[in-house]
Structures are given as C-alpha cells and as structure tokens.
Design a protein around this motif. Structure first.
Motif, PDB file in Angstrom:
ATOM      1  N   LYS A   1      -4.256  20.782  -9.585  1.00  0.00           N
ATOM      2  CA  LYS A   1      -4.390  19.333  -9.395  1.00  0.00           C
ATOM      3  C   LYS A   1      -4.326  19.052  -7.897  1.00  0.00           C
ATOM      4  O   LYS A   1      -3.325  19.340  -7.248  1.00  0.00           O
ATOM      5  CB  LYS A   1      -3.272  18.600 -10.137  1.00  0.00           C
ATOM      6  CG  LYS A   1      -3.398  17.102 -10.067  1.00  0.00           C
ATOM      7  CD  LYS A   1      -2.464  16.459 -11.084  1.00  0.00           C
ATOM      8  CE  LYS A   1      -2.560  14.955 -11.098  1.00  0.00           C
ATOM      9  NZ  LYS A   1      -3.887  14.420 -11.278  1.00  0.00           N
ATOM     10  N   ALA A   2      -5.393  18.488  -7.368  1.00  0.00           N
ATOM     11  CA  ALA A   2      -5.475  18.300  -5.918  1.00  0.00           C
ATOM     12  C   ALA A   2      -5.600  16.843  -5.509  1.00  0.00           C
ATOM     13  O   ALA A   2      -5.357  16.496  -4.371  1.00  0.00           O
ATOM     14  CB  ALA A   2      -6.669  19.071  -5.368  1.00  0.00           C
ATOM     15  N   ASP A   3      -5.989  15.956  -6.452  1.00  0.00           N
ATOM     16  CA  ASP A   3      -6.307  14.578  -6.073  1.00  0.00           C
ATOM     17  C   ASP A   3      -5.135  13.850  -5.439  1.00  0.00           C
ATOM     18  O   ASP A   3      -5.309  12.987  -4.611  1.00  0.00           O
ATOM     19  CB  ASP A   3      -6.851  13.798  -7.260  1.00  0.00           C
ATOM     20  CG  ASP A   3      -5.864  13.661  -8.425  1.00  0.00           C
ATOM     21  OD1 ASP A   3      -4.931  14.478  -8.525  1.00  0.00           O
ATOM     22  OD2 ASP A   3      -6.064  12.735  -9.240  1.00  0.00           O
ATOM     23  N   ARG A   4      -3.925  14.197  -5.866  1.00  0.00           N
ATOM     24  CA  ARG A   4      -2.762  13.531  -5.308  1.00  0.00           C
ATOM     25  C   ARG A   4      -1.608  14.469  -5.269  1.00  0.00           C
ATOM     26  O   ARG A   4      -0.568  14.323  -4.931  1.00  0.00           O
ATOM     27  CB  ARG A   4      -2.433  12.251  -6.071  1.00  0.00           C
ATOM     28  CG  ARG A   4      -2.253  12.463  -7.551  1.00  0.00           C
ATOM     29  CD  ARG A   4      -2.185  11.128  -8.269  1.00  0.00           C
ATOM     30  NE  ARG A   4      -2.205  11.327  -9.678  1.00  0.00           N
ATOM     31  CZ  ARG A   4      -1.286  10.896 -10.498  1.00  0.00           C
ATOM     32  NH1 ARG A   4      -0.280  10.203 -10.057  1.00  0.00           N
ATOM     33  NH2 ARG A   4      -1.381  11.105 -11.769  1.00  0.00           N
TER      34      ARG A   4
ATOM     35  N   LEU B   1       0.825  -1.211   0.000  1.00  0.00           N
ATOM     36  CA  LEU B   1       0.000   0.000   0.000  1.00  0.00           C
ATOM     37  C   LEU B   1       0.855   1.255   0.000  1.00  0.00           C
ATOM     38  O   LEU B   1       0.639   2.168  -0.807  1.00  0.00           O
ATOM     39  CB  LEU B   1      -0.915   0.016   1.228  1.00  0.00           C
ATOM     40  CG  LEU B   1      -2.176  -0.813   1.164  1.00  0.00           C
ATOM     41  CD1 LEU B   1      -2.823  -0.914   2.537  1.00  0.00           C
ATOM     42  CD2 LEU B   1      -3.151  -0.224   0.159  1.00  0.00           C
ATOM     43  N   MET B   2       1.823   1.289   0.907  1.00  0.00           N
ATOM     44  CA  MET B   2       2.642   2.499   1.029  1.00  0.00           C
ATOM     45  C   MET B   2       3.511   2.720  -0.199  1.00  0.00           C
ATOM     46  O   MET B   2       3.649   3.860  -0.666  1.00  0.00           O
ATOM     47  CB  MET B   2       3.505   2.424   2.292  1.00  0.00           C
ATOM     48  CG  MET B   2       2.684   2.539   3.571  1.00  0.00           C
ATOM     49  SD  MET B   2       3.689   2.587   5.071  1.00  0.00           S
ATOM     50  CE  MET B   2       4.376   0.929   5.121  1.00  0.00           C
ATOM     51  N   GLN B   3       4.085   1.657  -0.741  1.00  0.00           N
ATOM     52  CA  GLN B   3       4.927   1.806  -1.932  1.00  0.00           C
ATOM     53  C   GLN B   3       4.126   2.295  -3.126  1.00  0.00           C
ATOM     54  O   GLN B   3       4.630   3.057  -3.950  1.00  0.00           O
ATOM     55  CB  GLN B   3       5.645   0.485  -2.228  1.00  0.00           C
ATOM     56  CG  GLN B   3       6.714   0.179  -1.201  1.00  0.00           C
ATOM     57  CD  GLN B   3       7.210  -1.251  -1.225  1.00  0.00           C
ATOM     58  OE1 GLN B   3       6.588  -2.145  -1.813  1.00  0.00           O
ATOM     59  NE2 GLN B   3       8.331  -1.493  -0.562  1.00  0.00           N
ATOM     60  N   ARG B   4       2.879   1.869  -3.223  1.00  0.00           N
ATOM     61  CA  ARG B   4       2.029   2.329  -4.338  1.00  0.00           C
ATOM     62  C   ARG B   4       1.611   3.781  -4.148  1.00  0.00           C
ATOM     63  O   ARG B   4       1.374   4.495  -5.109  1.00  0.00           O
ATOM     64  CB  ARG B   4       0.775   1.448  -4.462  1.00  0.00           C
ATOM     65  CG  ARG B   4       1.090   0.010  -4.705  1.00  0.00           C
ATOM     66  CD  ARG B   4       0.837  -0.598  -6.016  1.00  0.00           C
ATOM     67  NE  ARG B   4       0.081   0.065  -7.018  1.00  0.00           N
ATOM     68  CZ  ARG B   4      -0.780  -0.529  -7.791  1.00  0.00           C
ATOM     69  NH1 ARG B   4      -1.040  -1.799  -7.615  1.00  0.00           N
ATOM     70  NH2 ARG B   4      -1.389   0.112  -8.754  1.00  0.00           N
ATOM     71  N   GLN B   5       1.478   4.204  -2.895  1.00  0.00           N
ATOM     72  CA  GLN B   5       0.997   5.560  -2.622  1.00  0.00           C
ATOM     73  C   GLN B   5       2.093   6.611  -2.599  1.00  0.00           C
ATOM     74  O   GLN B   5       1.846   7.763  -2.956  1.00  0.00           O
ATOM     75  CB  GLN B   5       0.299   5.607  -1.259  1.00  0.00           C
ATOM     76  CG  GLN B   5      -1.010   4.909  -1.195  1.00  0.00           C
ATOM     77  CD  GLN B   5      -1.595   4.960   0.201  1.00  0.00           C
ATOM     78  OE1 GLN B   5      -1.180   5.735   1.047  1.00  0.00           O
ATOM     79  NE2 GLN B   5      -2.570   4.102   0.449  1.00  0.00           N
ATOM     80  N   VAL B   6       3.285   6.245  -2.170  1.00  0.00           N
ATOM     81  CA  VAL B   6       4.320   7.229  -1.851  1.00  0.00           C
ATOM     82  C   VAL B   6       4.598   8.185  -3.013  1.00  0.00           C
ATOM     83  O   VAL B   6       4.740   9.392  -2.799  1.00  0.00           O
ATOM     84  CB  VAL B   6       5.607   6.553  -1.322  1.00  0.00           C
ATOM     85  CG1 VAL B   6       6.393   5.867  -2.423  1.00  0.00           C
ATOM     86  CG2 VAL B   6       6.468   7.533  -0.585  1.00  0.00           C
ATOM     87  N   GLU B   7       4.650   7.698  -4.206  1.00  0.00           N
ATOM     88  CA  GLU B   7       4.925   8.565  -5.346  1.00  0.00           C
ATOM     89  C   GLU B   7       3.671   9.288  -5.840  1.00  0.00           C
ATOM     90  O   GLU B   7       3.768  10.289  -6.538  1.00  0.00           O
ATOM     91  CB  GLU B   7       5.555   7.761  -6.487  1.00  0.00           C
ATOM     92  CG  GLU B   7       6.883   7.112  -6.125  1.00  0.00           C
ATOM     93  CD  GLU B   7       7.935   8.098  -5.610  1.00  0.00           C
ATOM     94  OE1 GLU B   7       7.974   9.256  -6.078  1.00  0.00           O
ATOM     95  OE2 GLU B   7       8.723   7.693  -4.732  1.00  0.00           O
ATOM     96  N   ARG B   8       2.516   8.770  -5.472  1.00  0.00           N
ATOM     97  CA  ARG B   8       1.264   9.387  -5.934  1.00  0.00           C
ATOM     98  C   ARG B   8       0.919  10.637  -5.124  1.00  0.00           C
ATOM     99  O   ARG B   8       0.124  11.444  -5.558  1.00  0.00           O
ATOM    100  CB  ARG B   8       0.125   8.379  -5.888  1.00  0.00           C
ATOM    101  CG  ARG B   8       0.336   7.259  -6.905  1.00  0.00           C
ATOM    102  CD  ARG B   8      -0.876   6.402  -7.090  1.00  0.00           C
ATOM    103  NE  ARG B   8      -2.028   7.114  -7.583  1.00  0.00           N
ATOM    104  CZ  ARG B   8      -2.226   7.496  -8.853  1.00  0.00           C
ATOM    105  NH1 ARG B   8      -1.317   7.253  -9.757  1.00  0.00           N
ATOM    106  NH2 ARG B   8      -3.334   8.105  -9.199  1.00  0.00           N
ATOM    107  N   PHE B   9       1.506  10.801  -3.963  1.00  0.00           N
ATOM    108  CA  PHE B   9       1.251  11.997  -3.150  1.00  0.00           C
ATOM    109  C   PHE B   9       2.142  13.139  -3.627  1.00  0.00           C
ATOM    110  O   PHE B   9       2.826  13.781  -2.847  1.00  0.00           O
ATOM    111  CB  PHE B   9       1.507  11.712  -1.664  1.00  0.00           C
ATOM    112  CG  PHE B   9       0.412  10.961  -0.971  1.00  0.00           C
ATOM    113  CD1 PHE B   9      -0.793  11.576  -0.689  1.00  0.00           C
ATOM    114  CD2 PHE B   9       0.592   9.650  -0.574  1.00  0.00           C
ATOM    115  CE1 PHE B   9      -1.808  10.903  -0.029  1.00  0.00           C
ATOM    116  CE2 PHE B   9      -0.414   8.965   0.083  1.00  0.00           C
ATOM    117  CZ  PHE B   9      -1.616   9.587   0.353  1.00  0.00           C
TER     118      PHE B   9
END
Length: 181
Positions: free
Chosen positions: A178-181, A38-46
């Motif tokens: 752009k605010a979603d991520r 989960l964290m690896q998939r999210q880290v770059e998306r933030f």
C-alpha cells in the motif's frame, strides 16, 4: 524595502490602509484555519510516511500559535476573525483533502499541495508585513516575521521531502505494498 525607500507618502494615518491591513489579518486568520483543517485531515492518512506525519504535527502546533497571534492583533483593533471567511476556507480545505483521498498517489498530491500552500502563506505574510509597515503598525511586525519564518521553514522541509517521499512511494508500489498513503 520600506515605504520611504519606494518614495511613497506616509500612509500610517490613512484609514483605508488600516482597513486593508485589518482585512489582511482576517484573511490570514482564515488561511491558517484552512491550513489546520488540511493538516489535521492528512496527518493520520500518511500512515506509511511517518516523517510527513511528524512534520505536519509540528506545524499544526505552530499554526495554532499563529492563529493566536492573529487573534491578538485583531483584538487590538477591536476586530475579530471573519467567521464567514473561516467557514469558507475550512470548507475548501475539507474539499481539497477529500479530493486527493481516492487518488492512487494521494501522498504525492498532498505533498505537492502542502508545498504550494506553504508558499502561498509565505507570500501572504510578506504582504502583511509590508501592510503593517505602511499602516504604521510596526509593533505587529515581529509576530508576523515569526510566522513568516515558521512558514518558510516548513516549506523548505516539505520541499526537502518531495524526492524521498516520491522514492518511497515508488518502492512501495513496485513491491506491491500500500503506497497511496
């Protein structure tokens, strides 16, 4: 509160209790592997929320240490992680992460989900500590408590970010950015 203060009999020699503890360790291992996914998939998306990316990067390193501690505990019993559980939870993590991607408020949903996930891990480690006590495996308690403290700290940090992340999201949306991520 220990088993003796609850009036429970000594369970430390009970094979069933030992097996439940081992299963709990395997479940925690799978849970941590899911957390990593989960964290690896999210880290770059933030991308517009570096404070959350930094927190996730820090917790990824902690989680890798947690996995190593769990591996060491399991090896003490001549056991290994449950490959099936690891694969199933990693698949679920990928699906959960992918599920939030198309959402306009992805950053908010991921923040909420991360807070909930950390609290699930906290409950899991509290249970594992109780199992270790009951099974007579006190030597594992310090490592489990270390992990519990890391999860509690991360849950609090995420909780403290909910309002600022929400405000930043609203500001970006209001400005047409752009605010979603």
């Amino acid at each position: 509160m220990t088993a003796s203060t609850l009036g429970m009999t000594d369970l430390s020699s009970n094979e069933t209790v030992k097996n439940i503890f081992i299963t709990g360790l395997q479940n925690a291992h799978a849970l941590e592997k899911e957390a990593l996914q989960l964290m690896q998939r999210q880290v770059e998306r933030f991308e517009n929320y570096p404070e959350m990316s930094d927190l996730l990067r820090t917790h990824i390193r902690e989680t890798e240490g947690q996995v190593r501690r769990l591996d060491e505990m399991l090896h003490t019993f001549g056991e290994d992680r449950s490959l099936l559980k690891d694969m199933a939870t990693q698949f679920m993590a990928n699906m959960a992460a992918a599920g939030h991607m198309p959402m306009a408020d992805e950053v908010l949903k991921n923040t909420f989900a991360n807070h909930a996930f950390e609290n699930f891990e906290i409950a899991s480690y509290k249970s594992l500590i109780a199992m270790a006590e009951a099974a007579g495996h006190q030597r594992f308690i310090p490592a489990l408590q270390e992990t519990l403290r890391e999860e509690e700290k991360t849950a609090q940090l995420i909780r403290d970010m909910i309002e600022p992340i929400t405000q930043k999201y609203l500001m970006r949306e209001a400005q047409g950015l752009k605010a979603d991520r």
